[in-house]
Write a protein that holds these residues in place. Structure first.
Motif, mmCIF file in Angstrom:
data_model
loop_
_atom_site.group_PDB
_atom_site.id
_atom_site.type_symbol
_atom_site.label_atom_id
_atom_site.label_comp_id
_atom_site.label_asym_id
_atom_site.label_seq_id
_atom_site.Cartn_x
_atom_site.Cartn_y
_atom_site.Cartn_z
ATOM 1 N N UNK A 3 -8.842 112.548 -44.127
ATOM 2 C CA UNK A 3 -9.019 113.737 -44.973
ATOM 3 C C UNK A 3 -10.322 114.475 -44.667
ATOM 4 N N UNK A 4 -11.302 113.772 -44.125
ATOM 5 C CA UNK A 4 -12.586 114.407 -43.817
ATOM 6 C C UNK A 4 -12.519 115.284 -42.568
ATOM 7 N N UNK A 5 -11.484 115.096 -41.744
ATOM 8 C CA UNK A 5 -11.274 115.901 -40.535
ATOM 9 C C UNK A 5 -12.535 115.942 -39.664
ATOM 10 N N UNK A 6 -13.068 114.775 -39.366
ATOM 11 C CA UNK A 6 -14.294 114.674 -38.581
ATOM 12 C C UNK A 6 -14.022 114.891 -37.095
ATOM 13 N N UNK A 7 -14.992 115.474 -36.408
ATOM 14 C CA UNK A 7 -14.936 115.559 -34.959
ATOM 15 C C UNK A 7 -15.245 114.177 -34.380
ATOM 16 N N UNK A 8 -14.956 113.997 -33.095
ATOM 17 C CA UNK A 8 -15.103 112.679 -32.479
ATOM 18 C C UNK A 8 -16.520 112.128 -32.626
ATOM 19 N N UNK A 9 -17.526 112.986 -32.480
ATOM 20 C CA UNK A 9 -18.919 112.532 -32.557
ATOM 21 C C UNK A 9 -19.264 111.975 -33.939
ATOM 22 N N UNK A 10 -18.593 112.455 -34.972
ATOM 23 C CA UNK A 10 -18.820 111.933 -36.319
ATOM 24 C C UNK A 10 -17.822 110.825 -36.667
ATOM 25 N N UNK A 11 -16.635 110.918 -36.077
ATOM 26 C CA UNK A 11 -15.576 109.964 -36.411
ATOM 27 C C UNK A 11 -15.864 108.566 -35.868
ATOM 28 N N UNK A 12 -16.383 108.481 -34.647
ATOM 29 C CA UNK A 12 -16.650 107.164 -34.053
ATOM 30 C C UNK A 12 -17.652 106.361 -34.885
ATOM 31 N N UNK A 13 -18.812 106.934 -35.265
ATOM 32 C CA UNK A 13 -19.734 106.167 -36.117
ATOM 33 C C UNK A 13 -19.122 105.808 -37.474
#
Length: 234
Positions: A100-110
């Protein structure tokens, strides 16, 4: 946070080694027994786990335990099934929250690394003895492997929703490699399948940060950088 009602519902669905109780009082006593058995197993391990202690702590008779289970191993298998069910619910909640947060990869991996790590950490006390039992109990081993593959697959599929941002020739393989490294490193720190003296080695937050950075560096790296350079002799 997963509600108690959800956990209770899932637990009832995963009871395969116990005779199904039909009365509310019987269901409550079974739930107490499974909770107590889980606590004892986490505290003392398999060898020091006894039905007598489980009976005493859960306030149920030995007779009622044998009425539902053939013995110690069947009870522990039920504890294992119940624990995996709880983790499955928690994983589903985490995946949905992150999606639901729709994070980009740079934010999603952490974010995934942290949440997956905390999931393992929350359950590490009971997972340690259960993973030890899996080495000698084929039923526990088979169920554990199936559950692990399913949970890791859920996290990997979430990462692959950002497939267009992954700069590797084979994004699926790249994500799988990252998770193998993440899981192996977190498991070692938490003492899952390793020697007790290794537990807690290094700083937890630093480990999560390092794993996130390494994974991102790999996923965002250009494929040509990973190809072997031609030898000087040709």
């Amino acid at each position: 946070m997963v509600s108690k009602a959800t956990v209770k519902r899932l637990s009832s669905q995963t009871q395969q080694y116990a005779r199904e109780p039909k009365q509310n009082r019987s269901k409550a006593s079974l739930e107490r027994l499974l909770s107590s058995a889980s606590e004892i197993l986490a505290e003392r391990g398999y060898n020091e786990f006894t039905l007598q202690e489980a009976s005493k702590r859960a306030k149920v008779s030995i007779g009622s335990i044998y009425n539902r289970f053939s013995g110690k191993d069947d009870l522990i298998r039920e504890v294992h099934a119940r624990e995996l069910g709880v983790m499955e619910v928690e994983t589903a909640v985490l995946i949905n929250e992150l999606r639901r947060k729709e994070l980009q990869l740079r934010q999603l991996v952490p974010a995934i690394t942290k949440e997956f790590g905390m999931l393992l950490k929350r359950h590490s006390k009971i997972l340690r003895p259960l993973m030890g039992i899996a080495s000698v109990d084929e039923v526990v081993a088979k169920r554990g492997k199936m559950h692990f593959a399913q949970n890791v697959g859920d996290f990997e599929r979430l990462l692959l929703e950002r497939k267009s941002e992954i700069r590797q020739e084979n994004p699926e393989r790249a994500v799988s490699i990252c998770f193998q490294i993440i899981y192996a490193s977190l498991s070692r720190h938490l003492g899952l399948g390793t020697e007790p003296e290794i537990i807690g080695e290094g700083d937890w937050d630093t480990l999560l940060d390092d794993l996130s950075r390494v994974s991102l560096h790999f996923l965002l790296g250009h494929p040509d950088q990973l190809k072997a350079e031609p030898s000087a002799t040709g």
